[in-house]
Scaffold this active site. Structure first.
Site, PDB file in Angstrom:
ATOM      1  CG  HIS A 121      -2.255   0.500   0.906  1.00  0.00           C
ATOM      2  ND1 HIS A 121      -2.453   1.548   0.004  1.00  0.00           N
ATOM      3  CD2 HIS A 121      -3.572   0.059   1.370  1.00  0.00           C
ATOM      4  CE1 HIS A 121      -3.785   1.625   0.039  1.00  0.00           C
ATOM      5  NE2 HIS A 121      -4.442   0.956   0.969  1.00  0.00           N
TER       6      HIS A 121
ATOM      7  CE1 TYR B 158      -8.573   6.595   7.743  1.00  0.00           C
ATOM      8  CE2 TYR B 158      -9.484   5.087   6.233  1.00  0.00           C
ATOM      9  CZ  TYR B 158      -8.593   5.961   6.660  1.00  0.00           C
ATOM     10  OH  TYR B 158      -7.686   6.269   5.870  1.00  0.00           O
TER      11      TYR B 158
ATOM     12  CB  SER C 260     -10.397   4.811   2.396  1.00  0.00           C
ATOM     13  OG  SER C 260      -9.602   5.399   1.984  1.00  0.00           O
TER      14      SER C 260
ATOM     15  CB  THR D 280      -7.192   8.320   1.076  1.00  0.00           C
ATOM     16  OG1 THR D 280      -6.078   8.220   2.291  1.00  0.00           O
ATOM     17  CG2 THR D 280      -6.712   7.322   0.190  1.00  0.00           C
TER      18      THR D 280
END
Length: 658
Positions: A372, A486, A488, A499
């Site tokens: 990532h 959360y 994204s 993001t």
């Protein structure tokens, strides 16, 4: 001035008309080499993309307090409110001014890009479960094409076609079209290609089209995250022409591009993969792949030992490979088995540091597992969609195709590593740690069949907001509280955007969840519908703000990062338990929707959390949940299902069952 220049370009573009010559192609331009031949250069919009805005400090503080409201009691909230006021008029104001000044001096990038790379690359936790997610492909619609060798060959060729198309500047630019009838047309493309790059974004904007940042795309190929002490390094070598293949923990490489940069004949790739699949070599006693699952500092130290022991050139072949193809020797049983296999597997047959691993199981089930740090879902999803489309609609081989008569024993090189006793001990320790960690992870999946996007839109409700409301209701039912959540959101509409966070837990979702879970009999269906509508409207507002770079999370993150970088004493706001709590995201959620995607998954971001991958389709909703032993994924999903049933009942005017 901008409009005048655009109109001049427009008239020039139209004067050339439909017969305008296409841009010249590079060598090897026969159709099989490319996915597409865009008349608009791939990076045409990149130079003129707008810059990611830094929100006003007062807006960030206001949004932060709004997100804290449902999570804190009155006394906690008053304390946090006071800290925010002091921050806004004191050290926060100074840091904000410094951040703005710094941003003005770095107009080539975004204020979050550097800190965000640092956040990923300085993290010392294993990339497995902590960072790397996966997305699995739908099966090929033609069932006979799901044969492992056939699908591996077709997907490999399609992936290399994508690489070639990207590097030849022939890949269609990534554009979000709000009015595709105007902007996604040959007429518009013939016009916009003549608009200079420094103006092109404005031309798209005039027809309600929003080009997206494509700066991450080059890291898709020939790229690896290298472990280094304290901070890892992103490595790319775009000159390498070979593919890395893993099978049973053994490493193989062969060229997929020839010396002229053309794709090797598909029948040769098929022959080489068949050769690897028929290799009877046992799995290595000490599978090297385990090291990529280690703590990054430990892995950095062991990698240095590998280099010192004479493995530098072999490691270079792994790191520089176009990508990593993982061929598994077992079929997939169900969604849960698929998720475990593609998210972590047994640790022996994945090079977790590679920009992506293309995994293909014995039954042809395929997935992309990606690292990532280098990039986000936008780049990976585009690649994913193109590979699926090309491999299913224009496959390089058929199930009846015969492999080329070639000596694969010469073309395919098996990589061998020299392992000292210290390295063997390191691999054994990594395996032990890996096995113990993945054993604690549970994954479960539901598909809610009663309805999806179509039904919710008819009710004038945002489908995403209703999925998020269901998660809030489920957690309240299971654990009796509202917690940090959360979601994204991409900021790829801006140059070097990454993001932003949507904060789905709000005073509206809390009120609505409590009405459904704790006192449904006190509210009529109409009242519940009104509450749901308020949740939807507020969630839409948060989503719009986040996509436009107007959330609060990245701004506060950058200010905190700046304070640390300047050696300033950490501001009290960031030491507040409430700040720590809102960043301890017990519900970490992410959604994506694509005809190519079957299912996705990622692990929780905190030990007592849930990782929730979900999709709202036209007539159903899917939810794939991971958690560690402190939580129960099955029970949570049962609560999600109950929440969805209750919401649909309320929308149909029915009484909510307790």
């Amino acid at each position: 001035m901008v409009v005048r220049l655009l109109l001049r370009s427009w008239s020039r573009g139209l004067a050339l008309g439909p017969g305008a010559p296409c841009r010249p192609l590079s060598t090897g331009s026969e159709p099989s080499q490319y996915l597409q031949r865009s008349i608009v250069p791939t990076m045409h919009y990149q130079e003129s993309l707008p810059r990611l805005p830094i929100p006003k400090l007062e807006d960030t503080i206001r949004r932060y307090l709004s997100a804290q409201k449902p999570l804190l009691d009155d006394s906690q909230f008053r304390k946090t409110e006071q800290l925010c006021k002091s921050f806004e008029t004191g050290i926060g104001k100074e840091l904000h001014e410094q951040l703005v000044a710094q941003d003005k001096q770095n107009k080539h990038t975004s204020y979050i890009s550097g800190p965000w790379f640092d956040m990923y690359l300085t993290a010392r936790d294993s990339v497995v479960l902590n960072f790397n997610p996966f997305m699995s492909f739908n099966p090929d619609p033609k069932s006979e094409y799901n044969d492992q060798l056939t699908r591996a060959t077709n997907m490999t060729v399609s992936a290399i076609r994508f690489l070639k198309t990207l590097r030849a500047d022939l890949l269609e630019p990534e554009v979000f079209h709000l009015n595709p009838a105007k902007s996604d047309t040959d007429t518009f493309k013939r016009f916009i290609r003549f608009v200079p790059s420094f103006l092109s974004w404005y031309g798209a904007y005039l027809v309600n089209a929003y080009p997206l940042d494509m700066s991450q795309y080059f890291r898709l190929f020939n790229s690896t995250r290298l472990p280094r002490p304290h901070r890892d390094e992103l490595f790319t070598d775009d000159k390498a022409r070979h593919l890395l293949v893993l099978r049973k923990g053994n490493f193989y490489i062969f060229d997929v591009l020839d010396q002229d940069g053309n794709i090797v004949n598909a029948s040769e790739i098929q022959a080489h993969l068949k050769y690897i699949l028929s290799d009877n070599s046992p799995a290595p006693e000490f599978p090297l792949c385990y090291l990529t699952s280690e703590n990054r500092d430990i892995w950095a130290e062991l990698r240095q030992k590998l280099v010192s022991d004479g493995n530098e050139e072999t490691l270079r072949k792994v790191d520089s490979a176009v990508f990593c193809l993982c061929l598994d020797d077992f079929p997939i049983k169900d969604f849960v088995h698929l998720s475990h296999s593609m998210l972590h597997g047994d640790g022996t047959n994945r090079w977790f540091d590679k920009s992506f691993n293309l995994i293909i199981a014995k039954d042809g089930t395929a997935a992309i597992h990606f690292e990532h740090a280098w990039g986000d879902g936008v780049a990976v999803l585009r690649f994913f969609n193109e590979v699926f489309k090309d491999s299913t609609q224009a496959p390089a081989i058929t199930p009846q195709s015969q492999p080329a008569s070639t000596d694969s024993s010469v073309a395919v090189q098996k990589l061998n590593f020299k392992l000292s006793d210290a390295l063997k001990t390191g691999i054994s320790a990594a395996k032990e740690k890996f096995d113990a960690t993945v054993k604690t992870l549970t994954i479960d999946y539901i598909r809610f069949q009663r309805g999806g996007r179509e039904f919710l839109k008819k009710q004038k409700l945002s489908p995403d907001s209703m999925a998020q409301l269901a998660f809030q209701m489920a957690f309240l039912r299971q654990y009796g509280q509202t917690v940090a959540t959360y979601e994204s959101c991409s900021t790829a509409a801006f140059k070097h955007g990454r993001t932003e966070t949507i904060r789905p837990a709000s005073v509206f979702t809390k009120r609505c969840s409590e009405a459904f879970v704790r006192e449904p009999s006190k509210h009529s269906a109409g009242e519940l519908q009104q509450m749901m509508a308020k949740c939807s409207a507020y969630h839409n507002q948060l989503t719009r703000e986040a996509a436009m770079g107007q959330g609060f999370d990245r701004h506060l993150f950058a200010l905190r990062y700046l304070a640390a970088a300047k050696g300033i004493s950490m501001p009290e706001l960031f030491l507040d338990p409430a700040y720590r709590q809102i960043n301890h995201n017990i519900l970490s959620t992410s959604t994506l929707s694509s005809p190519a995607v079957n299912i996705g998954c990622f692990a929780p971001v905190v030990p007592d959390g849930f990782g929730i991958a979900y999709a709202v389709q036209d007539n159903w909703m899917g939810c794939n949940v991971s958690t560690y032993q402190s939580r129960n994924a099955r029970e949570f999903l049962q609560c999600v299902e109950k929440a969805l049933e209750d919401m649909f009942d309320a929308l149909e005017g029915k009484t909510i069952k307790t």
